[in-house]
Design a protein around this motif. Structure first.
Motif, PDB file in Angstrom:
ATOM      1  N   UNK A   1       0.857  -1.194   0.000  1.00 53.68           N
ATOM      2  CA  UNK A   1       0.000   0.000   0.000  1.00 53.68           C
ATOM      3  C   UNK A   1       0.887   1.234   0.000  1.00 53.68           C
ATOM      4  N   UNK A   2       0.595   2.179  -0.871  1.00 50.53           N
ATOM      5  CA  UNK A   2       1.417   3.385  -0.940  1.00 50.53           C
ATOM      6  C   UNK A   2       1.074   4.310   0.217  1.00 50.53           C
ATOM      7  N   UNK A   3       2.028   5.127   0.615  1.00 48.07           N
ATOM      8  CA  UNK A   3       1.826   6.080   1.697  1.00 48.07           C
ATOM      9  C   UNK A   3       1.800   7.480   1.132  1.00 48.07           C
ATOM     10  N   UNK A   4       1.087   8.370   1.809  1.00 49.62           N
ATOM     11  CA  UNK A   4       1.022   9.764   1.378  1.00 49.62           C
ATOM     12  C   UNK A   4       2.376  10.416   1.566  1.00 49.62           C
ATOM     13  N   UNK A   5       2.741  11.352   0.679  1.00 45.19           N
ATOM     14  CA  UNK A   5       4.019  12.024   0.836  1.00 45.19           C
ATOM     15  C   UNK A   5       4.060  12.829   2.128  1.00 45.19           C
ATOM     16  N   UNK A   6       5.227  12.820   2.767  1.00 43.82           N
ATOM     17  CA  UNK A   6       5.483  13.628   3.968  1.00 43.82           C
ATOM     18  C   UNK A   6       4.582  13.249   5.144  1.00 43.82           C
ATOM     19  N   UNK A   7       4.068  12.019   5.159  1.00 47.89           N
ATOM     20  CA  UNK A   7       3.159  11.654   6.256  1.00 47.89           C
ATOM     21  C   UNK A   7       3.893  11.540   7.579  1.00 47.89           C
ATOM     22  N   UNK A   8       5.218  11.452   7.550  1.00 47.23           N
ATOM     23  CA  UNK A   8       5.969  11.310   8.791  1.00 47.23           C
ATOM     24  C   UNK A   8       7.000  12.427   8.944  1.00 47.23           C
ATOM     25  N   UNK A   9       6.728  13.573   8.343  1.00 48.33           N
ATOM     26  CA  UNK A   9       7.582  14.737   8.568  1.00 48.33           C
ATOM     27  C   UNK A   9       6.713  15.888   9.060  1.00 48.33           C
ATOM     28  N   UNK A  10       7.344  16.792   9.797  1.00 42.87           N
ATOM     29  CA  UNK A  10       6.592  17.807  10.503  1.00 42.87           C
ATOM     30  C   UNK A  10       7.305  19.158  10.396  1.00 42.87           C
ATOM     31  N   UNK A  11       6.531  20.207  10.649  1.00 41.11           N
ATOM     32  CA  UNK A  11       7.088  21.555  10.700  1.00 41.11           C
ATOM     33  C   UNK A  11       6.498  22.268  11.918  1.00 41.11           C
ATOM     34  N   UNK A  12       7.141  23.352  12.307  1.00 40.93           N
ATOM     35  CA  UNK A  12       6.681  24.147  13.441  1.00 40.93           C
ATOM     36  C   UNK A  12       6.411  25.571  12.963  1.00 40.93           C
ATOM     37  N   UNK A  13       5.246  26.077  13.297  1.00 42.91           N
ATOM     38  CA  UNK A  13       4.916  27.480  13.053  1.00 42.91           C
ATOM     39  C   UNK A  13       4.820  28.203  14.378  1.00 42.91           C
ATOM     40  N   UNK A  14       5.416  29.382  14.453  1.00 47.35           N
ATOM     41  CA  UNK A  14       5.374  30.177  15.687  1.00 47.35           C
ATOM     42  C   UNK A  14       4.753  31.532  15.362  1.00 47.35           C
ATOM     43  N   UNK A  15       3.653  31.816  16.025  1.00 46.72           N
ATOM     44  CA  UNK A  15       2.898  33.054  15.810  1.00 46.72           C
ATOM     45  C   UNK A  15       3.134  33.993  16.983  1.00 46.72           C
ATOM     46  N   UNK A  16       3.757  35.135  16.693  1.00 45.98           N
ATOM     47  CA  UNK A  16       4.001  36.145  17.722  1.00 45.98           C
ATOM     48  C   UNK A  16       2.894  37.185  17.673  1.00 45.98           C
ATOM     49  N   UNK A  17       2.040  37.195  18.700  1.00 44.77           N
ATOM     50  CA  UNK A  17       0.944  38.141  18.781  1.00 44.77           C
ATOM     51  C   UNK A  17       1.285  39.339  19.638  1.00 44.77           C
ATOM     52  N   UNK A  18       0.259  40.074  20.035  1.00 42.57           N
ATOM     53  CA  UNK A  18       0.466  41.281  20.826  1.00 42.57           C
ATOM     54  C   UNK A  18       0.836  40.973  22.264  1.00 42.57           C
ATOM     55  N   UNK A  19       0.272  39.905  22.829  1.00 41.93           N
ATOM     56  CA  UNK A  19       0.504  39.598  24.235  1.00 41.93           C
ATOM     57  C   UNK A  19       1.161  38.252  24.485  1.00 41.93           C
ATOM     58  N   UNK A  20       1.270  37.413  23.456  1.00 43.04           N
ATOM     59  CA  UNK A  20       1.810  36.077  23.651  1.00 43.04           C
ATOM     60  C   UNK A  20       2.326  35.518  22.340  1.00 43.04           C
ATOM     61  N   UNK A  21       3.050  34.398  22.454  1.00 38.22           N
ATOM     62  CA  UNK A  21       3.510  33.663  21.286  1.00 38.22           C
ATOM     63  C   UNK A  21       2.989  32.243  21.329  1.00 38.22           C
ATOM     64  N   UNK A  22       2.602  31.721  20.170  1.00 41.67           N
ATOM     65  CA  UNK A  22       2.030  30.373  20.073  1.00 41.67           C
ATOM     66  C   UNK A  22       2.862  29.535  19.123  1.00 41.67           C
ATOM     67  N   UNK A  23       3.210  28.328  19.552  1.00 42.12           N
ATOM     68  CA  UNK A  23       3.900  27.362  18.702  1.00 42.12           C
ATOM     69  C   UNK A  23       2.935  26.257  18.322  1.00 42.12           C
ATOM     70  N   UNK A  24       3.019  25.814  17.059  1.00 44.15           N
ATOM     71  CA  UNK A  24       2.114  24.789  16.533  1.00 44.15           C
ATOM     72  C   UNK A  24       2.928  23.776  15.742  1.00 44.15           C
ATOM     73  N   UNK A  25       2.725  22.492  16.046  1.00 38.62           N
ATOM     74  CA  UNK A  25       3.378  21.404  15.315  1.00 38.62           C
ATOM     75  C   UNK A  25       2.379  20.858  14.300  1.00 38.62           C
ATOM     76  N   UNK A  26       2.800  20.805  13.027  1.00 34.44           N
ATOM     77  CA  UNK A  26       1.901  20.463  11.930  1.00 34.44           C
ATOM     78  C   UNK A  26       2.511  19.367  11.073  1.00 34.44           C
TER      79      UNK A  26
END
Length: 568
Positions: A1-26
């Motif tokens: 069975x074929x696997x979807x591309x990049x199904x086991x790789x990840x990136x991190x996005x960091x959003x710097x707002x006015x009062x806080x910063x948020x990190x997200x693993x995607x």
């Protein structure tokens, strides 16, 4: 069975707002959000005093750059832990920031506020986007540019904002020449944090174009800058000019120091910096012409792509490749939205309402929204102006202030609350109609940000705008948008649009206009426009009131300084 591309790789996005910063693993393959964490800035926003206790003048808004590093040390590891992924499988990180948020630095990127002996100097700190004390400098920039017929002025709707790089830089030059001379780079925070991550200073195309008056390969000329103030003519060459990176490109590799902060592998891709609003458009799959994205939080930023170059009065700017490569990116905005609702709840609601909210298990916002939603359009007899933090578009004047008309002894808190919600929708309609009148069609309105959870507010916007309203399918739009750019920088996708198609998400037509309500809102909007034009264009009342406030505050500051001097 074929696997979807990049199904086991990840990136991190960091959003710097006015009062806080948020990190997200995607997950790269499908945009699945696997873990997130938020870190509040320990110093929040400095609006009254410096950390030392030194008072600040009116309209200042500063931040402490160490708070931004603190987010990397805390939020990123926490998000990784929640996601439960192997950090070795993370291939890239990207960040977005509020803008225009400026950091004066030495040649190596050290903020002036971290230089020994400068900790008590206000101009040494980060000037946050909502630092509006440079309005006099912005006024002079606008007058001179209009007198000289500068070709770049129409690209910004005919007005430069006090929030932007040049007004804030001119304020630094005039109010603290010594610190101006010590400043070797005048850096957008969006680029400074990337510099901290990869050890390279790369100026991003988004802020350079929208906030740095960079058009057709040039900044404002030395002749123009010298005419503003003798000695300021070298501002671009000495402080601002730097190689520019395309959005979604790799700025460099994660340094060993930043890898230790974050727990990520050294050398992974660090994307060119970006702005919180603009980076959200791909997360909402809104990169096509005619799709206006409103990132609604404390303020609102409106961004959209178009295939045509037009001069839109009062827009924040139009930049070739400012959102995605190959299209003209437009920006407009409102300086206060969620901040206005928050101000009202914090200052103007009686204790009896707080008790009702507690008894119902609601927040005050939820209670006021529920009560307001039971009203018919126009039932409160009010109309408000949403200028509590000035007007960013289309008047571009931060000396303007808020207003509620129609108050009586029978007016209740929910009446005013609904009028304020409606005022922000009317402000957005002014922006939409201005774009259309200039030849830039707006066919769909897409909302991102925390305010999308308020269904009354969303329906009001759909009714006022007479547009179908779509809602982003993520509660963390900017962080997801940054993750999309990280995936492109890591080479997982050929461009941002392709990555957005796989990793972004949106609920199309989540709210549609109600014709009966829309007709009644047309009548209210006519009253809003009459007030908008009289108080925003024809009358100097609001500016005079701000001047009186400033004078009174200056007297207070002088008295404080004299008292401290006497005690010393």
């Amino acid at each position: 069975m074929s696997t979807a591309p990049h199904e086991d790789t990840y990136v991190v996005g960091v959003d710097y707002g006015t009062l806080s910063g948020r990190a997200l693993v995607v997950r790269v393959g499908d945009g699945a959000e696997l873990g997130s964490a938020v870190t509040a800035y320990p110093h929040a926003v400095l609006e009254e005093t410096l950390p030392s206790g030194r008072p600040l003048p009116p309209d200042w808004a500063l931040q402490v750059p160490e708070d931004y590093r603190h987010v990397l040390r805390t939020a990123v590891p926490a998000a990784l832990a929640e996601a439960g992924v192997d950090p070795a499988r993370v291939v890239g990180i990207a960040t977005d920031f509020t803008a225009c948020t400026m950091v004066p630095t030495l040649a190596d990127g050290t903020p002036l506020s971290e230089v020994p002996g400068l900790e008590d100097r206000p101009h040494a700190y980060v000037k946050l986007w909502k630092h509006h004390a440079a309005q006099p400098q912005a006024d002079r920039i606008n007058r001179l540019a209009e007198e000289r017929g500068e070709a770049w002025l129409p690209r910004y709707g005919g007005l430069i904002s006090s929030e932007w790089e040049f007004a804030k830089g001119l304020q630094l030059f005039e109010e603290d020449p010594e610190l101006y001379d010590r400043t070797e780079h005048w850096v957008e925070a969006a680029d400074w944090i990337v510099w901290q991550l990869c050890g390279r200073y790369v100026r991003n195309a988004c802020t350079a174009g929208y906030k740095g008056i960079y058009q057709d390969g040039e900044y404002p000329s030395p002749a123009f800058l010298g005419a503003l103030a003798p000695g300021f003519e070298s501002f671009v060459t000495d402080k601002v000019e730097h190689p520019i990176g395309e959005l979604g490109r790799r700025a460099g590799g994660l340094t060993a120091e930043a890898a230790a902060w974050t727990g990520l592998p050294e050398g992974i891709a660090v994307a060119v910096g970006n702005v919180d609003a603009h980076v959200t458009a791909p997360a909402a799959q809104a990169t096509e012409p005619g799709q206006m994205v409103a990132i609604m939080g404390t303020s609102t930023c409106h961004v959209m792509n178009a295939d045509v170059l037009r001069e839109v009065p009062g827009m924040c700017g139009v930049v070739d490749g400012g959102i995605v490569a190959g299209r003209y990116g437009y920006e407009a905005g409102q300086s206060g939205v969620g901040d206005i609702f928050g101000w009202f709840v914090e200052t103007s609601v009686p204790a009896s309402y707080a008790e009702r909210a507690r008894a119902a298990g609601e927040t005050l916002h939820e209670l006021l929204t529920r009560l307001a939603a039971a009203q018919q359009v126009g039932e409160h007899g009010l109309v408000a102006l949403d200028w509590h933090s000035g007007n960013r578009s289309v008047l571009v004047d931060h000396e303007l202030s808020g207003l509620v008309v129609g108050l009586t002894l029978g007016t209740r808190p929910e009446d005013v609350y609904r009028a304020l919600l409606e005022a922000t929708a009317f402000g957005t309609r002014v922006i939409v109609e201005t774009f259309r009148d200039a030849g830039v069609p707006v066919e769909e309105f897409v909302v991102a940000g925390g305010l999308a959870r308020n269904h009354l507010l969303m329906q009001v916007y759909a009714d006022v705008l007479r547009l179908p309203l779509s809602v982003i399918g993520s509660a963390q739009g900017p962080a997801l948008g940054s993750a999309i750019h990280a995936a492109v920088a890591a080479g997982a996708y050929p461009d941002v649009t392709a990555a957005a198609a796989r990793m972004g998400r949106v609920h199309r037509n989540a709210f549609v206009p109600d014709e009966a309500a829309a007709q009644r809102y047309d009548r209210l909007f006519a009253e809003y426009v009459a007030l908008h034009d009289h108080l925003g264009r024809d009358s100097g009342t609001m500016r005079r009131l701000r001047a009186l406030r400033r004078e009174a505050r200056t007297v207070d500051l002088r008295a404080t300084d004299q008292l401290e001097g006497a005690h010393a």
